[in-house]
Write a protein that holds these residues in place. Sequence first.
Motif, mmCIF file in Angstrom:
data_model
loop_
_atom_site.group_PDB
_atom_site.id
_atom_site.type_symbol
_atom_site.label_atom_id
_atom_site.label_comp_id
_atom_site.label_asym_id
_atom_site.label_seq_id
_atom_site.Cartn_x
_atom_site.Cartn_y
_atom_site.Cartn_z
ATOM 1 N N GLY A 50 0.841 -1.199 0.000
ATOM 2 C CA GLY A 50 0.000 0.000 0.000
ATOM 3 C C GLY A 50 0.867 1.236 0.000
ATOM 4 O O GLY A 50 1.982 1.244 -0.547
ATOM 5 N N ALA A 51 0.396 2.293 0.657
ATOM 6 C CA ALA A 51 1.092 3.578 0.620
ATOM 7 C C ALA A 51 2.532 3.450 1.117
ATOM 8 O O ALA A 51 3.488 3.736 0.387
ATOM 9 C CB ALA A 51 0.316 4.579 1.475
ATOM 10 N N ILE A 52 2.693 2.988 2.350
ATOM 11 C CA ILE A 52 4.052 2.994 2.908
ATOM 12 C C ILE A 52 4.879 1.823 2.397
ATOM 13 O O ILE A 52 6.097 1.940 2.256
ATOM 14 C CB ILE A 52 4.039 3.064 4.444
ATOM 15 N N ASP A 85 0.501 -8.922 -1.536
ATOM 16 C CA ASP A 85 -0.544 -8.030 -1.018
ATOM 17 C C ASP A 85 -1.874 -8.743 -1.275
ATOM 18 O O ASP A 85 -2.017 -9.450 -2.277
ATOM 19 C CB ASP A 85 -0.513 -6.678 -1.760
ATOM 20 N N VAL A 86 -2.859 -8.536 -0.367
ATOM 21 C CA VAL A 86 -4.171 -9.126 -0.623
ATOM 22 C C VAL A 86 -4.756 -8.548 -1.917
ATOM 23 O O VAL A 86 -5.569 -9.192 -2.580
ATOM 24 C CB VAL A 86 -5.163 -8.946 0.551
ATOM 25 N N GLN A 102 -2.134 -4.627 -7.094
ATOM 26 C CA GLN A 102 -1.272 -3.577 -6.565
ATOM 27 C C GLN A 102 0.177 -4.072 -6.404
ATOM 28 O O GLN A 102 1.125 -3.358 -6.701
ATOM 29 C CB GLN A 102 -1.830 -3.155 -5.211
ATOM 30 N N SER A 154 1.638 -4.223 5.860
ATOM 31 C CA SER A 154 0.206 -4.456 5.644
ATOM 32 C C SER A 154 -0.564 -3.714 6.733
ATOM 33 O O SER A 154 0.022 -3.036 7.568
ATOM 34 C CB SER A 154 -0.071 -5.964 5.671
ATOM 35 N N TRP A 155 -1.902 -3.842 6.757
ATOM 36 C CA TRP A 155 -2.703 -3.136 7.753
ATOM 37 C C TRP A 155 -2.351 -3.595 9.157
ATOM 38 O O TRP A 155 -2.049 -4.795 9.370
ATOM 39 C CB TRP A 155 -4.194 -3.392 7.490
ATOM 40 N N HIS A 214 -0.326 -7.403 11.454
ATOM 41 C CA HIS A 214 1.110 -7.426 11.763
ATOM 42 C C HIS A 214 1.505 -8.607 12.653
ATOM 43 O O HIS A 214 2.520 -9.264 12.420
ATOM 44 C CB HIS A 214 1.536 -6.115 12.440
ATOM 45 N N GLU A 232 6.139 -2.272 10.398
ATOM 46 C CA GLU A 232 5.596 -0.926 10.586
ATOM 47 C C GLU A 232 4.779 -0.897 11.875
ATOM 48 O O GLU A 232 4.288 -1.918 12.336
ATOM 49 C CB GLU A 232 4.738 -0.522 9.369
ATOM 50 N N LYS A 233 4.622 0.279 12.451
ATOM 51 C CA LYS A 233 3.822 0.392 13.653
ATOM 52 C C LYS A 233 2.348 0.182 13.298
ATOM 53 O O LYS A 233 1.969 0.466 12.173
ATOM 54 C CB LYS A 233 4.035 1.728 14.373
ATOM 55 N N MET A 279 9.888 5.651 13.306
ATOM 56 C CA MET A 279 10.979 6.341 12.617
ATOM 57 C C MET A 279 11.347 7.672 13.236
ATOM 58 O O MET A 279 12.389 8.234 12.930
ATOM 59 C CB MET A 279 10.621 6.515 11.137
ATOM 60 N N ASP A 320 -3.030 4.413 15.667
ATOM 61 C CA ASP A 320 -2.364 4.677 14.395
ATOM 62 C C ASP A 320 -1.625 6.018 14.415
ATOM 63 O O ASP A 320 -0.560 6.139 13.835
ATOM 64 C CB ASP A 320 -3.427 4.705 13.284
ATOM 65 N N TRP A 362 2.394 13.156 5.630
ATOM 66 C CA TRP A 362 3.357 12.514 6.532
ATOM 67 C C TRP A 362 4.553 11.958 5.768
ATOM 68 O O TRP A 362 5.656 11.883 6.292
ATOM 69 C CB TRP A 362 2.699 11.441 7.408
ATOM 70 N N TYR A 409 12.635 8.020 7.484
ATOM 71 C CA TYR A 409 12.368 6.676 6.941
ATOM 72 C C TYR A 409 13.629 6.132 6.264
ATOM 73 O O TYR A 409 13.953 4.953 6.389
ATOM 74 C CB TYR A 409 11.242 6.709 5.902
HETATM 75 P P1 NAD Z 1 -2.289 0.972 3.088
HETATM 76 O O1 NAD Z 1 -3.719 0.623 3.346
HETATM 77 O O2 NAD Z 1 -1.975 1.963 2.033
HETATM 78 O O3 NAD Z 1 -1.488 -0.317 2.763
HETATM 79 C C1 NAD Z 1 -1.716 -1.527 3.416
HETATM 80 C C2 NAD Z 1 -1.584 -2.612 2.415
HETATM 81 O O4 NAD Z 1 -1.614 -3.856 3.076
HETATM 82 C C3 NAD Z 1 -2.714 -2.623 1.425
HETATM 83 O O5 NAD Z 1 -2.190 -2.607 0.139
HETATM 84 C C4 NAD Z 1 -3.408 -3.931 1.717
HETATM 85 O O6 NAD Z 1 -3.971 -4.496 0.569
HETATM 86 C C5 NAD Z 1 -2.295 -4.761 2.281
HETATM 87 N N1 NAD Z 1 -2.690 -5.856 3.098
HETATM 88 C C6 NAD Z 1 -3.587 -5.866 4.052
HETATM 89 N N2 NAD Z 1 -3.683 -7.072 4.601
HETATM 90 C C7 NAD Z 1 -2.793 -7.825 3.984
HETATM 91 C C8 NAD Z 1 -2.393 -9.179 4.106
HETATM 92 N N3 NAD Z 1 -2.947 -9.992 4.988
HETATM 93 N N4 NAD Z 1 -1.435 -9.651 3.322
HETATM 94 C C9 NAD Z 1 -0.875 -8.849 2.438
HETATM 95 N N5 NAD Z 1 -1.202 -7.563 2.269
HETATM 96 C C10 NAD Z 1 -2.140 -7.052 3.036
HETATM 97 O O7 NAD Z 1 -1.727 1.435 4.472
HETATM 98 P P2 NAD Z 1 -0.417 2.242 4.767
HETATM 99 O O8 NAD Z 1 -0.738 3.680 4.950
HETATM 100 O O9 NAD Z 1 0.642 1.838 3.800
HETATM 101 O O10 NAD Z 1 -0.070 1.697 6.202
HETATM 102 C C11 NAD Z 1 0.456 0.419 6.350
HETATM 103 C C12 NAD Z 1 1.102 0.317 7.710
HETATM 104 O O11 NAD Z 1 2.090 1.272 7.820
HETATM 105 C C13 NAD Z 1 0.187 0.548 8.868
HETATM 106 O O12 NAD Z 1 0.514 -0.319 9.909
HETATM 107 C C14 NAD Z 1 0.463 1.952 9.265
HETATM 108 O O13 NAD Z 1 0.236 2.189 10.630
HETATM 109 C C15 NAD Z 1 1.895 2.063 8.944
HETATM 110 N N6 NAD Z 1 2.246 3.415 8.636
HETATM 111 C C16 NAD Z 1 3.268 3.958 9.298
HETATM 112 C C17 NAD Z 1 3.603 5.253 9.044
HETATM 113 C C18 NAD Z 1 4.724 5.866 9.776
HETATM 114 O O14 NAD Z 1 4.802 7.074 9.784
HETATM 115 N N7 NAD Z 1 5.606 5.076 10.338
HETATM 116 C C19 NAD Z 1 2.933 5.995 8.092
HETATM 117 C C20 NAD Z 1 1.899 5.375 7.411
HETATM 118 C C21 NAD Z 1 1.572 4.065 7.705
#
Ligand code: NAD
Length: 343
Positions: free
Chosen positions: A11-13, A35-36, A40, A74-75, A79, A96-97, A126, A172, A272, A280
């Motif tokens: 996903g995003a991070i 990824d589920v 993506q 992942s979400w 984790h 990730e947290k 981070m 979060d 962020w 990071y």
């Molecule tokens: P996101 O929703 O963009 O990405 C999560 C991804 O995980 C999605 O693509 C989803 O399809 C995938 N996913 C979910 N369950 C899965 C599984 N069982 N197997 C494989 N893939 C799976 O979320 P995000 O913003 O990238 O956040 C992800 C994690 O990063 C979270 O834990 C969030 O707290 C953490 N995060 C940390 C920071 C930071 O500043 N350190 C910033 C953003 C996010």
Amino acid sequence: MVLKIGVIGTGAIGQDHIRRITNKLSGGKIVAVTDVNKEQAKAIVETQNLDAKIYDDGHELIKADDVEAIVVTSWGPTHEEFVLAAIEVGKPVFCEKPLAITAEGCKKIVEAEIATGKSLVQVGYMRRYDTGYRALKNVIESGKIGEPLIVHCAHRNPTVPDTYTGDMAIVDTFIHEIDVLRWLLNDDYVSVQIVAPRKTSNALEHLQDPLIVLLETKQGIRINAEIFVNCQYGYDIQCQVVGETGIANLPEPSSVVLRSEAKLSTEILVDWKDRFIDSYDTELQDWINSTLKGEVNGPTAWDGYVAAVTSDACLEAKESGNIVPISLEERPEFYNKNLIVVE
Ligand code: NAD
Ligand code: NAI
Ligand code: ISE
């Protein structure tokens, strides 16, 4: 030597971490992703031109012979199972947290890691790698402001998506303050209270926003923190430490000071991803380097556990409005060797 890395969650991070490991950092190579949302995962392999296999699920990726270390992005609720699976096969994991969304889940991880006798887990807090927070810690430790007495902070996001739940303000968002402030002050928390001011008209129906969190530490330091995730104007992280003889502020991100159209101004970031971009990079480079040496240098599973005990208490305090005690066991000897050194 190159560390062969598998990433769970693109996903995003997850995508950001893949890009930085591939294009910016040294010593790491992405060899596997999952990824589920398989489309993506495929897209990031294609756009980054990765020589990486796409797995159907996180467990297969963890077990793959050529995957030496795992990044879990992942979400949050997923984790715990992936970190436990990585520990089971003895592979280092950057998660990730939050480490897990409950203290109980984090405790299982701590116990599993100790049982292997090897340091395997680093959590993505981070901010400990941020040059601003590090400078602030150095000032506190130099004694220039005397002993810290009060900390005022704010964690402001411009907006949050519709999927953002009330608890996410703690697990979060505020979880970053929970981790970084105990590191900054070299202290732990003893109680928390949460009060709700007037609600902004910009928050979704289900969300109480903003919130004020009042924490007390073992040394009697009082922390007041605002969590405001629909502040509209920018992504703004504030931290001010009031000491016996002076005040120390977290530096603002550097920005051009502009004189134009009868105004003196600087920009405020909105995302962020940009605010902590250097942290990071430093964090993941440190993880790659230390993993190659068989060590963990950054935030440990114990730090992930302490954050979760604190966030559980915050959730209770948010629900009840009461002052909720926070009690922690002694840090196991196993984690005393991992204390991060700030240069
Ligand atoms: P996101 O929703 O963009 O990405 C999560 C991804 O995980 C999605 O693509 C989803 O399809 C995938 N996913 C979910 N369950 C899965 C599984 N069982 N197997 C494989 N893939 C799976 O979320 P995000 O913003 O990238 O956040 C992800 C994690 O990063 C979270 O834990 C969030 O707290 C953490 N995060 C940390 C920071 C930071 O500043 N350190 C910033 C953003 C996010
Ligand atoms: P996201 O929703 O963009 O990405 C999560 C991805 O994980 C999604 O692509 C999702 O499909 C995938 N995913 C979920 N469950 C999965 C599973 N079981 N197996 C494989 N893939 C799965 O979320 P985002 O923002 O990237 O956050 C991900 C994690 O990173 C969260 O834990 C979040 O807290 C953390 N995070 C940390 C930040 C930081 O500053 N350290 C910043 C943003 C997120
Ligand atoms: C996100 O997951 C982060 O970690 C960001 O740093 C934080 O500001 C945001 O509120 C979270 O949703």
